[in-house]
Design a protein around this motif. Structure first.
Motif: not given
Length: 682
Positions: A69-74, A314-317
């Motif tokens: 969830r935190r990855v998606a928010e970032r 973004i690619a890393e996320l």
């Protein structure tokens, strides 16, 4: 020596970076095992249950879902916060600043020929709206203002730095206020890099050639690649991010930047070298995402270099999101890139992920889970014991809900002395161990500074009693209903928890007793505890109490010298029975023959001396009347517990039957064992 001490005083301590923290507490598996066991008893496979716990996390640690969830928010913040006009806006601002400074100079210069002034003003007035076209026209303009000329040169410098920063992170800052010598060094590096990659494409490069390149130009590569493949991977990731940024721009933005790029450093050769580099990287690393794009509509403009960095983020996320999903074949927690997680979410997130990795490893390596012959994870006997102990603790807390009630782990109130002693607890009827009690009083008095020669005073805390073991061996049959209604009405997991708690109690505290678990649905079956706890919900209609009692009576007959204890957990009247042919007969409403054969086997249990307790689940009046009449017929007991109290009810009934040794009903000795005022289950 003094010098050494000074060195010690100057020592500094930082974060440990040599792997897992050697001082960290070991991973606690208790919560994980409880959750996994609960899911397994609800029908999940151990593998799925483990992954579900890792997704949810524990009470004091984040799980994979929270990290995802935190990855998606970032990721969402990056796309909503930024736009891709940063470089174009900077060019416009520098251009406007240069033109304004030039107009002021033209107005102040009184010595300038009026015709020349008018011609210059006309040139400035006629500049096209396109920044790229304006910069191109002003390329040959004869600037009168040195300030304006400097601002215009900054445009070329900015474009060159941005173009390089797209391919080599950090180049924009490194080349600020660059000299001609710096630009020449960049040109040389680009020439050598393209030559090295060309040789690699042809298979003609050597490690010595790579080492020589890094010796000359290594300062441009702060990630310090050690092989040409590492260099290629780093360059290709950055170049692919730059391409995705370009793909995300409008056609107008792309056209403007393409035109401006020719002005970079005033050197078209730079763009040719960069274009050659991009083509080589595409050919050597076609698996990179060269075709993606993003909708970037925020308020904060991004330059080409910073924007490329954002697209790399973004690619890393996206990669982290895939890793955290653990949804691909063969996924493991070790797949998580902790360094990337730390970069994107901070050190705390990386610590949470590392804890989850350690937890998964501990579950796999501690003997809790094992790989079966079918390749699937299974709970080991060790795990079953741990689960049983946890359930037994829960049962004990429910049975000892009031102050003064006894702990389940203590021995019974009647029987032979075991040779062990323990501290007296309220409700105990065992004999005191006088020697231990007086010794405790003496030790306490001496420790408090008292005079033991003048006599001692015995306090409650000094008293120890002699533990006893029950004289009677019990032969226990736990019959659990596994019919359709048990699964449908949410009684499936409480039933399994009850069986596991009773099994743990008998195998750990009353090893002389013999427990048989019998599941009865459309037909009955003797099961071991692993089979029962892993049993999927049964949706075949039928409650074959007759067959279950047949198996229970067979169990009792095998142990003629033991006290039979019959415990029946059910939520329905018998609707099926076993015929002489071995076939199962089913009828709803219950057929009189089905009821009759069940009653006959119950009578056989009574003749074998079984102490019988029915645990009625649900509020059906017809079931209540039937169970009451059955219990009355054999002098048994009926308990109607809430689902959460089922385990405690069954365990307390077993203990009560065992301690009574055949003398009286199931609840006769209950208050003496667990304290007064316990109340009724029903």
């Amino acid at each position: 020596m003094v010098r050494a001490n000074r060195r010690l005083l100057r020592a500094r301590y930082g974060r440990y970076e040599g792997g897992p923290d050697p001082l960290a507490a070991p991973v606690d598996l208790t919560e994980a095992l409880d959750a996994i066991g609960e899911d397994v008893m609800a029908g999940s496979s151990p593998e799925r249950a483990m992954r579900e716990f890792l997704r949810r996390g524990g009470s004091d640690r984040a799980g994979l879902d929270d990290l995802a969830r935190r990855v998606a928010e970032r990721r969402r913040d990056l796309t909503r916060k930024h736009n891709l006009d940063g470089t174009l806006q900077q060019v416009k601002e520098l251009l406007e600043k240069a033109v304004l400074a030039e107009r002021k100079q033209l107005a102040r210069d009184t010595e300038m020929d009026d015709g020349d002034r008018m011609l210059a003003e006309m040139q400035l007035d006629a500049l096209p709206a396109s920044p790229a076209a304006a910069v191109s026209e002003l390329g040959a303009y004869d600037w009168k203002s040195s300030e304006a000329r400097a601002d215009f040169e900054k445009i070329k410098d900015l474009l060159g730095r941005e173009m390089l920063d797209q391919r080599f992170a950090g180049m924009k800052d490194a080349l600020e206020n660059a000299t001609d010598e710096d630009r020449a060094a960049i040109t040389e590096m680009m020439t050598d890099l393209n030559a090295l990659l060309d040789a690699h494409t042809r298979g003609e490069d050597t490690p010595e050639q790579f080492d020589e390149f890094m010796r000359k130009h290594g300062d441009y590569f702060p990630d310090n690649p050690t092989t040409i493949d590492e260099l290629l991977d780093s360059l290709a990731r950055r170049a692919a991010a730059a391409q995705r940024m370009r793909n995300s721009m409008s056609q107008e933005q792309r056209d403007e930047l393409d035109a401006l790029a020719q002005q970079a450093f005033g050197s078209p050769e730079l763009m040719q070298s960069l274009s050659q580099l991009d083509g080589t990287l595409r050919a050597l690393r076609p698996g990179e995402n060269w075709g993606g794009s993003e909708q970037m509509d925020g308020e904060q403009g991004l330059g080409l270099g910073d924007g490329t960095g954002v697209f790399q983020d973004i690619a890393e996320l996206d990669a982290l999101s895939d890793q955290l999903s653990q949804s691909y074949e063969g996924s493991r927690m070790d797949d998580l890139d902790l360094d990337a997680l730390s970069r994107q979410l901070g050190d705390e997130a990386a610590v949470d992920a590392r804890t989850l990795q350690q937890l998964e490893k501990a579950l796999r390596d501690s003997g809790t889970l094992k790989r079966g012959s079918d390749g699937q994870l299974k709970l080991t006997p060790k795990a079953m014991r741990q689960l049983g102990k946890a359930l037994l603790r829960d049962v004990a807390s429910r049975m000892s809900g009031r102050q003064g009630n006894r702990d389940l782990r203590q021995a019974g109130a009647a029987g032979e002395r075991s040779g062990a002693t323990r501290e007296w607890a309220f409700g105990d009827t065992e004999a005191w161990d006088v020697t231990r009690t007086i010794t405790n009083a003496l030790t306490r008095t001496a420790g408090e500074g008292g005079d033991t020669t003048a006599g001692i005073r015995i306090e409650i805390g000094d008293v120890e009693v002699q533990e006893t073991e029950a004289r009677t061996q019990a032969c226990v049959a736990l019959l659990v209903d596994t019919s359709f209604s048990m699964a449908m009405d949410g009684r499936w997991v409480p039933m399994k928890r009850t069986a596991l708690a009773l099994h743990s109690l008998i195998t750990s505290r009353f090893r002389g007793d013999d427990l048989q678990l019998i599941a009865f649905g459309r037909h009955a079956e003797v099961m071991d505890i692993e089979q029962l706890t892993g049993l999927d919900a049964q949706y075949d209609k039928g409650t074959n109490l007759h067959h279950a009692l047949l198996l229970a009576n067979r169990h009792f007959r095998k142990h003629p010298n033991a006290q039979p204890v019959l415990l029946v957990v059910t939520d329905g009247e018998p609707t099926s029975h076993l015929e002489a042919s071995g076939d199962v007969f089913f009828s709803y409403p219950p057929h009189p023959v089905t009821v009759a054969v069940a009653v006959r086997e119950l009578d056989n249990s009574m003749r074998l001396g079984a102490q019988t307790t029915f645990f009625r689940l649900g509020e059906d009046p017809g079931l209540a009347r039937f169970i009451d009449s059955m219990a009355k017929r054999v002098g048994g007991t009926v308990v109607a517990p809430e689902l959460d109290d089922l385990g405690a009810a069954v365990v307390s009934s077993y203990l009560s039957s065992r301690r009574s040794g055949g003398s009286g009903g199931a609840g006769e000795d209950f208050d003496g064992m667990f304290g007064r005022g316990w109340g009724r289950w029903g």
